[in-house]
Design an enzyme around this catalytic site. Structure first.
Site, PDB file in Angstrom:
ATOM      1  CG  ASP A 134     -12.239  -6.431   5.636  1.00  0.00           C
ATOM      2  OD1 ASP A 134     -12.113  -5.954   6.782  1.00  0.00           O
ATOM      3  OD2 ASP A 134     -12.258  -5.734   4.611  1.00  0.00           O
ATOM      4  CE  LYS A 148       1.159 -18.289  -2.563  1.00  0.00           C
ATOM      5  NZ  LYS A 148       0.419 -19.552  -2.347  1.00  0.00           N
ATOM      6  CG  ASP A 192      -2.485 -20.175  -0.672  1.00  0.00           C
ATOM      7  OD1 ASP A 192      -1.770 -20.182   0.344  1.00  0.00           O
ATOM      8  OD2 ASP A 192      -2.119 -20.652  -1.764  1.00  0.00           O
ATOM      9  CE1 TYR A 196      -3.235  -2.767   0.029  1.00  0.00           C
ATOM     10  CE2 TYR A 196      -3.832  -2.207   2.268  1.00  0.00           C
ATOM     11  CZ  TYR A 196      -4.036  -2.960   1.140  1.00  0.00           C
ATOM     12  OH  TYR A 196      -5.025  -3.911   1.117  1.00  0.00           O
TER      13      TYR A 196
END
Length: 348
Positions: free
Chosen positions: A247, A187, A219, A141
């Site tokens: 979320d 990851k 994942d 971000y």
């Protein structure tokens, strides 16, 4: 004479002012009951600040926030400012950087009153109690270069040693106060930054011999949170992954409208906010769920002001209101924002 604690109020947009009003009512009631001295000062932020000042984060708001002992922030943004040169969300990223708020802490805890509201089977979700420690001021971000062109786009995921280590320490310290279990989510089978995260975690974990550590890919974790939510205690992860996981985790409770969060840094005030958005579709209807905003007050009392009795009183009142079925439509009820707020206050 007891000095009053200073609280900065950033009321936000759309349903933001509605649920902030609920939080302030609960704060006023509990402060009187528990003899807690405080003062609030409101500052423009987000869309409101764009309208008033031409910028989502005016310097006056930064200055006021820095002088406060804690910050309460409601939801910001919405379609009104979609075409603005600087969107309200830019203010959110900027205030995190300005205040050095590098750690976002999001709890997911299921009380017995919430089990039936969860979309997950009761036998799976019962007893869920974990927190996500999300790195907040670096990663994809904030990384540069960043470019959007007609034929290509670039985003950069960058992390330094200090940035990763400090969120690791935050998460491990929390685990020591909880069930002494940390899950590192990355990851690392693909990304260099994730390999770096995992090496840092292995190094930091040696300082905490009592903490059990496991490692999961992002994942696989998204599946495990839905199928084995009680397997987690403290999850530590990068900005992008933490945004997604928190979320998803919020849905375990049955509504994103019930989850608070805390953003913390090395110095200065912590910032407390619900994790949901500004919900333009229900703004002004009086049916916004105030519980996440009210629980943000409880987190503030716990972590900024060391008032566990007040925090517990607010949390228990929220659980009792949900158990009694006095809820807004997001939880299947027909109560208004004010009715839920008054019911919480009555139980406190």
């Amino acid at each position: 004479m007891t000095l009053a604690h200073q609280i900065a109020i950033l009321a936000g947009d759309y349903i933001g002012p509605e649920i902030m009003a609920s939080a302030e009512k609960v704060l006023a009631h509990t402060a009187k009951k528990f003899d807690f001295a405080y003062e609030t000062t409101a500052y423009p932020f987000g869309g409101e600040a764009i309208d008033k000042c031409g910028d989502p984060l005016p310097q006056s708001t930064i200055d006021g926030a820095k002088q406060a002992d804690a910050i309460l922030l409601s939801a910001i943004g919405g379609p009104k400012w979609d075409a603005a040169p600087k969107r309200p969300e830019a203010g959110l990223l900027a205030i995190r950087q300005a205040l050095g708020l590098y750690a976002n802490i999001r709890p997911t805890k299921i009380s017995e009153s919430q089990v039936d509201d969860s979309p997950i089977k009761p036998e799976i979700v019962r007893g869920t109690d974990f927190v996500i420690a999300r790195e907040l001021t670096s990663g994809a971000y904030f990384g540069k270069p960043r470019e959007l062109a007609e034929d290509h786009a670039i985003d950069t995921m960058y992390y330094s040693k200090d940035e990763v280590e400090r969120i690791m320490v935050t998460g491990f310290d929390m685990a020591m106060q909880r069930k002494q279990h940390v899950t590192i989510v990355d990851k690392s089978n693909v990304l260099a930054t994730s390999k770096f995260w995992r090496k840092t975690a292995e190094r930091v974990s040696k300082r905490y011999p009592k903490v059990t550590v496991d490692y999961r890919y992002i994942d696989a974790t998204t599946m495990a949170i839905m199928t084995q939510p009680t397997a987690f205690d403290v999850i530590i992860t990068a900005n992008l992954f933490g945004d997604i996981l928190s979320d998803e985790a919020a849905q375990i409770t049955g509504s994103i409208g019930t989850i608070p969060s805390m953003s913390a840094g090395a110095a200065g005030p912590n910032l407390y906010e619900p994790i949901h958005g500004s919900a333009p579709d229900i703004a002004g209807k009086g049916i916004a769920d105030p519980i996440a905003m009210v629980k943000s007050v409880a987190m503030m009392m716990q972590y900024s002001f060391n008032q566990p009795d007040i925090a517990e009183a607010i949390e228990q009142a929220c659980d009792q209101v949900i158990a009694a079925g006095i809820t807004t439509p997001d939880l299947g009820g027909s109560a208004t924002t004010d009715e839920v707020t008054d019911a919480i206050i009555a139980r406190i």
